[in-house]
Motif scaffolding. Structure first.
Motif, PDB file in Angstrom:
ATOM      1  N   VAL A  31       0.874  -1.170   0.000  1.00  0.00           N
ATOM      2  CA  VAL A  31       0.000   0.000   0.000  1.00  0.00           C
ATOM      3  C   VAL A  31       0.914   1.224   0.000  1.00  0.00           C
ATOM      4  O   VAL A  31       1.805   1.333   0.838  1.00  0.00           O
ATOM      5  CB  VAL A  31      -0.922   0.022   1.236  1.00  0.00           C
ATOM      6  N   ALA A  32       0.686   2.117  -0.958  1.00  0.00           N
ATOM      7  CA  ALA A  32       1.542   3.291  -1.080  1.00  0.00           C
ATOM      8  C   ALA A  32       0.704   4.497  -1.500  1.00  0.00           C
ATOM      9  O   ALA A  32      -0.346   4.330  -2.122  1.00  0.00           O
ATOM     10  CB  ALA A  32       2.638   3.034  -2.112  1.00  0.00           C
ATOM     11  N   PRO A  33       1.162   5.697  -1.170  1.00  0.00           N
ATOM     12  CA  PRO A  33       0.455   6.883  -1.655  1.00  0.00           C
ATOM     13  C   PRO A  33       0.465   6.892  -3.185  1.00  0.00           C
ATOM     14  O   PRO A  33       1.377   6.361  -3.815  1.00  0.00           O
ATOM     15  CB  PRO A  33       1.282   8.051  -1.115  1.00  0.00           C
ATOM     16  N   SER A  34      -0.550   7.462  -3.783  1.00  0.00           N
ATOM     17  CA  SER A  34      -0.584   7.551  -5.243  1.00  0.00           C
ATOM     18  C   SER A  34      -0.430   9.010  -5.648  1.00  0.00           C
ATOM     19  O   SER A  34      -1.091   9.886  -5.106  1.00  0.00           O
ATOM     20  CB  SER A  34      -1.884   6.968  -5.793  1.00  0.00           C
ATOM     21  N   ASP A  35       0.479   9.239  -6.576  1.00  0.00           N
ATOM     22  CA  ASP A  35       0.732  10.603  -7.039  1.00  0.00           C
ATOM     23  C   ASP A  35      -0.468  11.130  -7.811  1.00  0.00           C
ATOM     24  O   ASP A  35      -0.988  10.469  -8.703  1.00  0.00           O
ATOM     25  CB  ASP A  35       1.967  10.627  -7.948  1.00  0.00           C
ATOM     26  N   GLY A  36      -0.919  12.310  -7.442  1.00  0.00           N
ATOM     27  CA  GLY A  36      -1.982  12.969  -8.183  1.00  0.00           C
ATOM     28  C   GLY A  36      -3.388  12.520  -7.823  1.00  0.00           C
ATOM     29  O   GLY A  36      -4.353  13.026  -8.376  1.00  0.00           O
ATOM     30  N   TYR A  37      -3.528  11.558  -6.929  1.00  0.00           N
ATOM     31  CA  TYR A  37      -4.856  11.100  -6.521  1.00  0.00           C
ATOM     32  C   TYR A  37      -4.991  11.236  -5.015  1.00  0.00           C
ATOM     33  O   TYR A  37      -4.027  11.071  -4.276  1.00  0.00           O
ATOM     34  CB  TYR A  37      -5.067   9.619  -6.876  1.00  0.00           C
ATOM     35  N   ASP A  38      -6.202  11.508  -4.572  1.00  0.00           N
ATOM     36  CA  ASP A  38      -6.482  11.549  -3.146  1.00  0.00           C
ATOM     37  C   ASP A  38      -6.851  10.128  -2.715  1.00  0.00           C
ATOM     38  O   ASP A  38      -7.988   9.854  -2.354  1.00  0.00           O
ATOM     39  CB  ASP A  38      -7.621  12.525  -2.861  1.00  0.00           C
ATOM     40  N   ALA A  39      -5.891   9.222  -2.854  1.00  0.00           N
ATOM     41  CA  ALA A  39      -6.138   7.807  -2.586  1.00  0.00           C
ATOM     42  C   ALA A  39      -4.801   7.116  -2.373  1.00  0.00           C
ATOM     43  O   ALA A  39      -3.742   7.684  -2.631  1.00  0.00           O
ATOM     44  CB  ALA A  39      -6.869   7.167  -3.765  1.00  0.00           C
ATOM     45  N   THR A  40      -4.874   5.880  -1.904  1.00  0.00           N
ATOM     46  CA  THR A  40      -3.685   5.045  -1.834  1.00  0.00           C
ATOM     47  C   THR A  40      -3.748   4.060  -2.990  1.00  0.00           C
ATOM     48  O   THR A  40      -4.807   3.812  -3.566  1.00  0.00           O
ATOM     49  CB  THR A  40      -3.601   4.275  -0.503  1.00  0.00           C
ATOM     50  N   PHE A  41      -2.619   3.493  -3.332  1.00  0.00           N
ATOM     51  CA  PHE A  41      -2.549   2.499  -4.387  1.00  0.00           C
ATOM     52  C   PHE A  41      -2.203   1.167  -3.735  1.00  0.00           C
ATOM     53  O   PHE A  41      -1.205   1.058  -3.031  1.00  0.00           O
ATOM     54  CB  PHE A  41      -1.500   2.879  -5.426  1.00  0.00           C
TER      55      PHE A  41
END
Length: 117
Positions: free
Chosen positions: A32-42
């Motif tokens: 689980v990692a932050p996603s660039d450009g989205y207000d979400a995790t990947f």
């Protein structure tokens, strides 16, 4: 980071308790990692091969959706985990899957989590 096979599922999710991915016995690894450009995790998940009983049982009717808003929603374009992933997850009470009507590659999984008794 060691080389590994591509994930069996990859999707965007709002901030959530990552323990969700360690509770299912068929998830062998997750990231689980932050996603660039989205207000979400990947989220990426790696799965063990399904047991024959899981495949056979999936022919059952999915559980009815509760009369309340879903708890969490996952989405991506492609890279969807198999539907049994949601059906057999020990904390999922019910789920709905929706696909993009144009080409079917975009998908959304709305998930209702089991509540404590």
């Amino acid at each position: 980071m060691p080389d590994r096979s591509p994930p069996d599922g990859a999707f965007f999710a709002p901030e959530h308790d990552e323990a969700l991915w360690s509770l299912a016995p068929w998830i062998t690894d997750y990231r689980v990692a932050p996603s660039d450009g989205y207000d979400a995790t990947f989220v990426e998940v790696w799965l063990r091969p399904p047991r024959a009983c899981e495949i056979a049982e999936f022919g059952r009717t999915p559980r009815p959706v509760p009369d309340r808003a879903h708890d969490i929603e996952f989405h991506n374009v492609g890279d969807a985990p198999p539907i049994g992933f949601w059906h057999f997850h020990p904390t999922v009470e019910a789920f709905e899957i929706e696909y993009d009507r144009d080409d079917g590659s975009a998908w959304w999984a709305r998930v209702w989590l089991k509540t404590a008794p």
